[in-house]
Scaffold this motif. Sequence first.
Motif, PDB file in Angstrom:
ATOM      1  N   TYR A 151       1.091  54.411  29.761  1.00  0.00           N
ATOM      2  CA  TYR A 151       2.037  53.652  28.930  1.00  0.00           C
ATOM      3  C   TYR A 151       2.805  52.643  29.783  1.00  0.00           C
ATOM      4  O   TYR A 151       2.938  51.463  29.406  1.00  0.00           O
ATOM      5  CB  TYR A 151       2.985  54.637  28.257  1.00  0.00           C
ATOM      6  CG  TYR A 151       4.217  54.025  27.642  1.00  0.00           C
ATOM      7  CD1 TYR A 151       4.170  53.392  26.398  1.00  0.00           C
ATOM      8  CD2 TYR A 151       5.440  54.088  28.306  1.00  0.00           C
ATOM      9  CE1 TYR A 151       5.310  52.835  25.828  1.00  0.00           C
ATOM     10  CE2 TYR A 151       6.578  53.535  27.752  1.00  0.00           C
ATOM     11  CZ  TYR A 151       6.519  52.917  26.515  1.00  0.00           C
ATOM     12  OH  TYR A 151       7.646  52.370  25.958  1.00  0.00           O
ATOM     13  N   LEU A 152       3.285  53.061  30.941  1.00  0.00           N
ATOM     14  CA  LEU A 152       4.030  52.153  31.813  1.00  0.00           C
ATOM     15  C   LEU A 152       3.151  51.005  32.307  1.00  0.00           C
ATOM     16  O   LEU A 152       3.598  49.859  32.400  1.00  0.00           O
ATOM     17  CB  LEU A 152       4.604  52.920  33.000  1.00  0.00           C
ATOM     18  CG  LEU A 152       5.642  54.013  32.674  1.00  0.00           C
ATOM     19  CD1 LEU A 152       6.128  54.682  33.955  1.00  0.00           C
ATOM     20  CD2 LEU A 152       6.812  53.442  31.884  1.00  0.00           C
ATOM     21  N   SER A 153       1.880  51.314  32.610  1.00  0.00           N
ATOM     22  CA  SER A 153       0.971  50.246  33.051  1.00  0.00           C
ATOM     23  C   SER A 153       0.724  49.253  31.928  1.00  0.00           C
ATOM     24  O   SER A 153       0.500  48.068  32.166  1.00  0.00           O
ATOM     25  CB  SER A 153      -0.350  50.833  33.565  1.00  0.00           C
ATOM     26  OG  SER A 153      -1.158  51.318  32.506  1.00  0.00           O
ATOM     27  N   GLY A 154       0.776  49.732  30.693  1.00  0.00           N
ATOM     28  CA  GLY A 154       0.602  48.855  29.544  1.00  0.00           C
ATOM     29  C   GLY A 154       1.756  47.872  29.394  1.00  0.00           C
ATOM     30  O   GLY A 154       1.552  46.715  29.003  1.00  0.00           O
ATOM     31  N   ILE A 155       2.965  48.325  29.693  1.00  0.00           N
ATOM     32  CA  ILE A 155       4.126  47.429  29.640  1.00  0.00           C
ATOM     33  C   ILE A 155       3.910  46.245  30.571  1.00  0.00           C
ATOM     34  O   ILE A 155       4.174  45.086  30.225  1.00  0.00           O
ATOM     35  CB  ILE A 155       5.408  48.195  30.021  1.00  0.00           C
ATOM     36  CG1 ILE A 155       5.758  49.224  28.944  1.00  0.00           C
ATOM     37  CG2 ILE A 155       6.570  47.232  30.230  1.00  0.00           C
ATOM     38  CD1 ILE A 155       6.955  50.098  29.280  1.00  0.00           C
ATOM     39  N   ILE A 156       3.414  46.539  31.768  1.00  0.00           N
ATOM     40  CA  ILE A 156       3.140  45.479  32.739  1.00  0.00           C
ATOM     41  C   ILE A 156       2.004  44.580  32.255  1.00  0.00           C
ATOM     42  O   ILE A 156       2.076  43.348  32.347  1.00  0.00           O
ATOM     43  CB  ILE A 156       2.807  46.091  34.111  1.00  0.00           C
ATOM     44  CG1 ILE A 156       4.067  46.761  34.691  1.00  0.00           C
ATOM     45  CG2 ILE A 156       2.258  45.039  35.067  1.00  0.00           C
ATOM     46  CD1 ILE A 156       3.828  47.503  35.986  1.00  0.00           C
ATOM     47  N   ALA A 157       0.964  45.190  31.697  1.00  0.00           N
ATOM     48  CA  ALA A 157      -0.178  44.403  31.213  1.00  0.00           C
ATOM     49  C   ALA A 157       0.251  43.423  30.124  1.00  0.00           C
ATOM     50  O   ALA A 157      -0.177  42.259  30.105  1.00  0.00           O
ATOM     51  CB  ALA A 157      -1.262  45.333  30.685  1.00  0.00           C
ATOM     52  N   GLY A 158       1.086  43.886  29.209  1.00  0.00           N
ATOM     53  CA  GLY A 158       1.540  43.019  28.131  1.00  0.00           C
ATOM     54  C   GLY A 158       2.322  41.824  28.629  1.00  0.00           C
ATOM     55  O   GLY A 158       2.291  40.745  28.014  1.00  0.00           O
TER      56      GLY A 158
END
Length: 343
Positions: A151-158
């Motif tokens: 989930y945290l990596s997704g925040i960065i990806a977005g």
Amino acid sequence: MAASKTHGIDIARRRLLLGAGGAAAAAGLGLAPGRLFAQEPISVAGIYTVPVEQQWVSRIHVAAEAAKAAGQVSYVFSENTSNTDYPRVMREYAERGVKLIIGEIFGVEQEAREVVLDYPETAFLLGSSFLDDPAYPNLAVFDNYIQDASYLSGIIAGAMTQTGNIGMVGGFPIPEVNRLMHAFMAGVRETRADARFQVSFIGSWFDPPKAKETAFAMIEAGADLLYAERFGVSDAAKERGVLAIGNVIDTQADYPETVVASALWHFEPTLQAALARVAEGTFEAANYGLYSFMKEGGCSLAPLGSFEGKVPQAALDLVAEREAAIRAGSFEVAIDDSEPRSA
């Protein structure tokens, strides 16, 4: 039975992925060697259906090697064991008196349980899609519940995608993969609400060429950032000049201009919990998947490394806020095991 077969895998890559990681894990066990194990080292055997370089299995292998380096265990392993051969290898290690057998039985669930019942004095800690069952009292199960870090990596990806078109390449649509993809997608939507996802599964746990070709197709369809659940995806991203997010292990050293962030799995808490119970004589059927949660130290977000200063500060602030809440238990990342779809 060979303890360390290479099967043609490049030795330099093996040392890069496992050697350095094993040394770091040994330093980070969090337990003094001998604190739990004053007796002789516990004999441990690993049985893996893929090479120990494969992301998921490598985390188990690294943790076992670290415990061996700390003097807690003796450790041998078999890799590239086919599902049809898996029960036989389990029996061979059990017959040799191994105290704890670790591995993954996703493709051989029922057959493995039949073996477990035949060796009640052997402890089995095996990756499984099913929860613990008291009918198999010496079988504890685990899974990589690293949805917090995903989930945290997704925040960065977005925050890093320019087009909002994100490609996701997985092995198989099973719960172990699905939950991480869903968590990643949820994180992306925190910073890119209009994101679109291309989702595909290659039907293999270790086929880098196929993963690479699938990733190429997604890039051709407009993806400017890829979720690399499998090896091969980051290679495609590097060749085409798009970004990637890693899964389970940190490969940024191999792709310094490509891999922005990675959700890391740490198997050490899971293994240490099992070893403690084996040493105490209290090992029993249990769900060890909880030791993969971030608050248990079972997962983390990799350092930004070469992308330090390149990720928007607002995204980093949100990551810090959410991570603190996850560790405090005031924020829970949803666990969704359903198959993700392109959207």
